[in-house]
Design a protein around this motif. Structure first.
Motif, PDB file in Angstrom:
ATOM      1  N   LEU A  65      -3.874 -10.477  -1.955  1.00  0.00           N
ATOM      2  CA  LEU A  65      -3.619 -11.921  -1.851  1.00  0.00           C
ATOM      3  C   LEU A  65      -4.208 -12.484  -0.567  1.00  0.00           C
ATOM      4  CD1 LEU A  65      -0.026 -12.063  -3.304  1.00  0.00           C
ATOM      5  CD2 LEU A  65      -2.139 -12.849  -4.381  1.00  0.00           C
ATOM      6  N   ARG A  66      -4.188 -11.723   0.506  1.00  0.00           N
ATOM      7  CA  ARG A  66      -4.788 -12.158   1.760  1.00  0.00           C
ATOM      8  C   ARG A  66      -6.301 -12.331   1.591  1.00  0.00           C
ATOM      9  NH1 ARG A  66      -2.806  -8.116   5.071  1.00  0.00           N
ATOM     10  NH2 ARG A  66      -0.721  -8.901   4.852  1.00  0.00           N
ATOM     11  N   GLU A  67      -6.934 -11.405   0.857  1.00  0.00           N
ATOM     12  CA  GLU A  67      -8.379 -11.477   0.612  1.00  0.00           C
ATOM     13  C   GLU A  67      -8.747 -12.733  -0.160  1.00  0.00           C
ATOM     14  OE1 GLU A  67      -9.455  -7.985  -1.542  1.00  0.00           O
ATOM     15  OE2 GLU A  67      -9.092  -6.652   0.160  1.00  0.00           O
ATOM     16  N   ARG A  68      -7.874 -13.210  -1.012  1.00  0.00           N
ATOM     17  CA  ARG A  68      -8.188 -14.354  -1.875  1.00  0.00           C
ATOM     18  C   ARG A  68      -7.833 -15.695  -1.245  1.00  0.00           C
ATOM     19  NH1 ARG A  68      -6.633 -10.676  -6.488  1.00  0.00           N
ATOM     20  NH2 ARG A  68      -8.592 -10.410  -7.556  1.00  0.00           N
ATOM     21  N   HIS A 110       6.459   0.622  -2.002  1.00  0.00           N
ATOM     22  CA  HIS A 110       5.919   0.317  -0.671  1.00  0.00           C
ATOM     23  C   HIS A 110       4.410   0.070  -0.739  1.00  0.00           C
ATOM     24  CE1 HIS A 110       5.278   0.446   3.640  1.00  0.00           C
ATOM     25  NE2 HIS A 110       4.329   1.338   3.419  1.00  0.00           N
ATOM     26  N   ARG A 111       3.688   0.973  -1.390  1.00  0.00           N
ATOM     27  CA  ARG A 111       2.232   0.832  -1.487  1.00  0.00           C
ATOM     28  C   ARG A 111       1.833  -0.354  -2.358  1.00  0.00           C
ATOM     29  NH1 ARG A 111       1.241   7.201  -2.167  1.00  0.00           N
ATOM     30  NH2 ARG A 111       1.415   7.735   0.048  1.00  0.00           N
ATOM     31  N   ALA A 112       2.597  -0.615  -3.422  1.00  0.00           N
ATOM     32  CA  ALA A 112       2.298  -1.753  -4.295  1.00  0.00           C
ATOM     33  C   ALA A 112       2.459  -3.067  -3.532  1.00  0.00           C
ATOM     34  CB  ALA A 112       3.193  -1.737  -5.528  1.00  0.00           C
ATOM     35  N   ARG A 113       3.517  -3.172  -2.753  1.00  0.00           N
ATOM     36  CA  ARG A 113       3.715  -4.398  -1.962  1.00  0.00           C
ATOM     37  C   ARG A 113       2.587  -4.572  -0.956  1.00  0.00           C
ATOM     38  NH1 ARG A 113      10.208  -3.730  -0.978  1.00  0.00           N
ATOM     39  NH2 ARG A 113      10.861  -4.847  -2.847  1.00  0.00           N
ATOM     40  N   ALA A 114       2.224  -3.483  -0.281  1.00  0.00           N
ATOM     41  CA  ALA A 114       1.138  -3.549   0.708  1.00  0.00           C
ATOM     42  C   ALA A 114      -0.175  -3.948   0.036  1.00  0.00           C
ATOM     43  CB  ALA A 114       0.994  -2.206   1.428  1.00  0.00           C
ATOM     44  N   ARG A 115      -0.460  -3.372  -1.115  1.00  0.00           N
ATOM     45  CA  ARG A 115      -1.697  -3.677  -1.831  1.00  0.00           C
ATOM     46  C   ARG A 115      -1.701  -5.132  -2.317  1.00  0.00           C
ATOM     47  NH1 ARG A 115      -6.806  -3.535  -2.094  1.00  0.00           N
ATOM     48  NH2 ARG A 115      -7.714  -3.332  -4.158  1.00  0.00           N
ATOM     49  N   MET A 116      -0.558  -5.588  -2.803  1.00  0.00           N
ATOM     50  CA  MET A 116      -0.458  -6.992  -3.239  1.00  0.00           C
ATOM     51  C   MET A 116      -0.732  -7.928  -2.056  1.00  0.00           C
ATOM     52  SD  MET A 116       0.539  -7.405  -6.561  1.00  0.00           S
ATOM     53  CE  MET A 116       1.378  -8.974  -6.578  1.00  0.00           C
ATOM     54  N   ARG A 117      -0.126  -7.640  -0.898  1.00  0.00           N
ATOM     55  CA  ARG A 117      -0.366  -8.476   0.287  1.00  0.00           C
ATOM     56  C   ARG A 117      -1.850  -8.484   0.644  1.00  0.00           C
ATOM     57  NH1 ARG A 117       4.649  -6.434   1.942  1.00  0.00           N
ATOM     58  NH2 ARG A 117       3.698  -4.658   2.980  1.00  0.00           N
ATOM     59  N   GLU A 118      -2.449  -7.301   0.623  1.00  0.00           N
ATOM     60  CA  GLU A 118      -3.867  -7.172   0.962  1.00  0.00           C
ATOM     61  C   GLU A 118      -4.736  -7.976  -0.007  1.00  0.00           C
ATOM     62  OE1 GLU A 118      -6.992  -3.571   0.336  1.00  0.00           O
ATOM     63  OE2 GLU A 118      -5.128  -3.055   1.361  1.00  0.00           O
TER      64      GLU A 118
END
Length: 183
Positions: free
Chosen positions: A170-173, A160-168
């Motif tokens: 990727l959104r930043e980039r 759950h946290r890995a998916r959230a962090r990946m989204r975050e």
């Protein structure tokens, strides 16, 4: 008692994708992950008598693969080199592209794959392994927990946290598209 070589061979086939993900989550190199898995299999063959019947073969192999991969990763950190396969680890420069038919990154792919790889490598090793096992091998949380020696809730939390962090990440980039004025 342990395992016979024949029993090992039968169980090996089904756990190979799982242990490959464990190796890849540590060494960040597809070809090296293959080598790590092969070396771990040789090591395991020499330790068949240490396998406890009634326990998880995948978990036993994953532990051997993990230690083997950590050794390889340590050795590679002490002798810098370049990767040819496109995985982007924490200390590696990205390459271009999507995966071609031969498993290598195609030079004409845009940078999104590099961004995904960088985001993946921003995760901790356990979170990265849990996410890869869930996403690539499609294990359920109980299986992930068993393979990695974690509590099921911990495996679920890592994913759950890995998916959230990946989204975050990727959104930043992402580069926003120029806005068009509506008339």
């Amino acid at each position: 008692m342990g395992l016979t070589a024949e029993e090992f061979a039968q169980r090996w086939q089904s756990c190979q994708p799982v242990v490959w993900c464990v190796a890849a989550s540590i060494v960040a190199d597809r070809n090296l992950a293959d080598d790590v898995v092969q070396e771990a299999a040789v090591i395991a063959l020499g330790k068949l008598d240490t396998f406890k019947p009634g326990t998880s073969f995948s978990a036993w192999m994953a532990q051997i693969v993990r230690y083997t991969a950590l050794n390889w990763a340590r050795a590679r950190r002490s002798s810098p080199g370049t990767l040819e396969d496109g995985f982007v680890g924490p200390d590696r420069k990205p390459t271009n592209g999507a995966v071609a038919a031969d498993g290598r990154l195609a030079p004409d792919q845009d940078a999104f794959d590099d961004q995904v790889q960088r985001a993946l490598w921003a995760l901790s090793e356990p979170a990265r392994a849990c996410l890869l096992l869930k996403t690539v091998v499609e294990l359920d949380y109980r299986e992930i927990a068993e393979v990695l020696g974690l509590a099921e809730n911990t495996a679920m939390s890592h994913v759950h946290r890995a998916r959230a962090r990946m989204r975050e990440l990727l959104r930043e980039r992402q580069t926003p598209l120029p806005s068009k004025e509506v008339r």
